[in-house]
Design a protein around this motif. Structure first.
Motif, short mmCIF file in Angstrom:
data_model
loop_
_atom_site.label_atom_id
_atom_site.label_comp_id
_atom_site.label_asym_id
_atom_site.label_seq_id
_atom_site.Cartn_x
_atom_site.Cartn_y
_atom_site.Cartn_z
N SER A 58 -9.89 19.50 55.48
CA SER A 58 -9.82 18.06 55.74
C SER A 58 -9.17 17.73 57.07
CB SER A 58 -9.02 17.38 54.62
OG SER A 58 -7.69 17.90 54.58
N SER A 59 -8.56 18.74 57.72
CA SER A 59 -7.87 18.49 58.99
C SER A 59 -7.88 19.75 59.84
CB SER A 59 -6.43 18.06 58.73
OG SER A 59 -5.69 19.14 58.17
N PRO A 60 -7.68 19.61 61.16
CA PRO A 60 -7.58 20.80 62.00
C PRO A 60 -6.43 21.72 61.56
CG PRO A 60 -7.94 18.86 63.35
CD PRO A 60 -7.68 18.37 61.95
N GLY A 61 -5.30 21.13 61.17
CA GLY A 61 -4.18 21.93 60.69
C GLY A 61 -4.51 22.70 59.43
N GLY A 62 -5.24 22.07 58.54
CA GLY A 62 -5.65 22.76 57.32
C GLY A 62 -6.55 23.94 57.62
N ALA A 63 -7.49 23.75 58.55
CA ALA A 63 -8.37 24.85 58.94
C ALA A 63 -7.57 25.98 59.58
CB ALA A 63 -9.44 24.34 59.90
N PHE A 64 -6.57 25.62 60.39
CA PHE A 64 -5.73 26.61 61.06
C PHE A 64 -4.98 27.46 60.04
CE2 PHE A 64 -2.29 28.37 63.47
CZ PHE A 64 -2.74 28.48 64.76
N ILE A 65 -4.38 26.81 59.06
CA ILE A 65 -3.61 27.52 58.04
C ILE A 65 -4.50 28.47 57.26
CG2 ILE A 65 -2.37 27.20 55.86
CD1 ILE A 65 -1.16 24.67 57.07
N GLU A 66 -5.72 28.04 56.94
CA GLU A 66 -6.60 28.88 56.14
C GLU A 66 -7.05 30.12 56.90
OE1 GLU A 66 -7.49 28.61 52.82
OE2 GLU A 66 -5.84 27.18 52.93
N VAL A 67 -7.19 30.04 58.21
CA VAL A 67 -7.63 31.19 58.99
C VAL A 67 -6.46 32.10 59.33
CG1 VAL A 67 -8.61 31.91 61.21
CG2 VAL A 67 -9.66 30.06 59.92
N PHE A 68 -5.34 31.49 59.76
CA PHE A 68 -4.17 32.28 60.14
C PHE A 68 -3.11 32.12 59.06
CE2 PHE A 68 -6.11 30.81 64.19
CZ PHE A 68 -6.53 32.04 64.65
N ARG A 69 -3.19 32.94 58.06
CA ARG A 69 -2.31 32.80 56.91
C ARG A 69 -0.86 33.13 57.29
NH1 ARG A 69 -5.15 36.13 52.15
NH2 ARG A 69 -5.11 37.75 53.74
N ARG A 70 0.06 32.34 56.76
CA ARG A 70 1.47 32.53 57.08
C ARG A 70 2.07 33.60 56.18
NH1 ARG A 70 6.52 30.28 55.29
NH2 ARG A 70 8.02 30.18 57.00
N VAL A 71 2.59 34.67 56.80
CA VAL A 71 3.31 35.72 56.09
C VAL A 71 4.53 36.07 56.93
CG1 VAL A 71 3.27 38.08 55.21
CG2 VAL A 71 1.22 36.66 55.04
N ALA A 72 5.73 35.97 56.34
CA ALA A 72 6.97 36.18 57.09
C ALA A 72 6.97 37.55 57.75
CB ALA A 72 8.17 36.04 56.15
N GLY A 73 7.39 37.57 59.00
CA GLY A 73 7.56 38.83 59.71
C GLY A 73 6.34 39.30 60.48
N LEU A 74 5.19 38.68 60.27
CA LEU A 74 3.98 39.07 60.98
C LEU A 74 3.52 37.92 61.86
CD1 LEU A 74 2.03 40.82 58.07
CD2 LEU A 74 3.42 41.91 59.84
N GLY A 75 2.76 38.25 62.87
CA GLY A 75 2.30 37.19 63.75
C GLY A 75 0.95 37.51 64.35
N VAL A 76 0.40 36.54 65.04
CA VAL A 76 -0.87 36.73 65.72
C VAL A 76 -0.71 36.29 67.17
CG1 VAL A 76 -1.67 34.46 64.95
CG2 VAL A 76 -3.31 36.15 65.76
N PRO A 77 -1.13 37.09 68.12
CA PRO A 77 -0.98 36.71 69.52
C PRO A 77 -1.93 35.57 69.89
CG PRO A 77 -2.18 38.77 69.35
CD PRO A 77 -1.69 38.44 67.97
N GLN A 78 -1.59 34.88 70.94
CA GLN A 78 -2.43 33.78 71.43
C GLN A 78 -3.84 34.26 71.75
OE1 GLN A 78 -1.54 30.48 71.75
NE2 GLN A 78 -3.67 30.07 72.28
N THR A 79 -3.99 35.53 72.12
CA THR A 79 -5.32 36.06 72.43
C THR A 79 -6.24 35.97 71.22
OG1 THR A 79 -4.47 38.29 71.95
CG2 THR A 79 -4.56 37.60 74.26
N GLU A 80 -5.69 36.11 70.02
CA GLU A 80 -6.52 35.99 68.81
C GLU A 80 -6.93 34.55 68.56
OE1 GLU A 80 -7.97 38.18 66.92
OE2 GLU A 80 -7.20 39.82 68.15
N VAL A 81 -6.02 33.62 68.84
CA VAL A 81 -6.37 32.20 68.72
C VAL A 81 -7.48 31.87 69.71
CG1 VAL A 81 -5.50 29.85 68.99
CG2 VAL A 81 -4.06 31.59 67.95
#
Length: 206
Positions: A58-81
């Motif tokens: 329903s929103s850009p933020g919602g789409a972002f969360i669904e693709v880049f799931r939040r898990v403590a201690g892990l991250g995704v570099p800007q290159t993946e975005v």
């Protein structure tokens, strides 16, 4: 009590959002509209056989969360975005969806807390439910994101008789482009960080 679920009418004017890869692993371009067949990667409401499911939010933020799931201690570099695009789209005609977050639907079509909150690998309950909903002529599923603790973002799984590309038939892309920096910053801020990086909060979705 009726055996028919309370339906949600997804209207053509409703803004929907999806994040997708610009280029797939085999080098072919990614597509703004794609209906998953559940073969290579099983998503929650994937169907069996030829039909497909397209997941939107329903929103850009919602789409972002669904693709880049939040898990403590892990991250995704800007290159993946940067490898992904954000598309704004809408349904081309009214779609009748079953809503998992309506109390009146509890006990109908097997809807219960275990289904609503399912996170099990392979999503056996959700896929069985999706198959039943599709067979009964429903156009998809509406539910609140399990990855959003505010419970304010809405997800939609839209069914199609055929999997694969279906641009302009059930879903019409209206605007597509890079994921905006302001969205990345907003998501990082919301989840307690200021930038995405090796120690960020958004692991790549498998």
């Amino acid at each position: 009590m009726t055996n028919e679920p309370t339906a949600y009418r997804l209207e053509p004017g409703t803004e929907l959002f999806r994040i997708y890869r610009r280029e797939l692993a085999d080098g072919t371009p990614g597509l703004p509209v794609w209906f998953c067949d559940g073969l290579k990667q099983v998503c929650r409401f994937d169907l069996s056989g030829e039909p497909g499911t397209c997941y939107v939010a329903s929103s850009p933020g919602g789409a972002f969360i669904e693709v880049f799931r939040r898990v403590a201690g892990l991250g995704v570099p800007q290159t993946e975005v940067d490898k992904r695009s954000l598309v704004r789209l809408s349904v081309t005609s009214e779609q009748i969806l079953v809503d998992l977050n309506v109390n009146a639907n509890l006990g109908i079509m097997g809807i219960d807390a275990r289904l609503v909150h399912e996170t099990a690998e392979g999503y056996p309950r959700s896929r069985k439910f999706a198959q039943r909903a599709f067979s009964e002529g429903l156009g998809g599923v509406r539910w609140k994101s399990l990855r959003d603790l505010t419970v304010s973002r809405i997800n939609y799984a839209v069914f199609s008789p055929l999997s694969g590309p279906d641009e302009g038939k059930l879903l019409n892309p209206e605007e597509t482009g890079p994921i905006p920096d302001v969205l990345v910053a907003a998501m990082a801020s919301e989840f307690g960080g200021t930038v995405l990086g090796p120690s960020g909060l958004y692991p790549i979705r498998a």
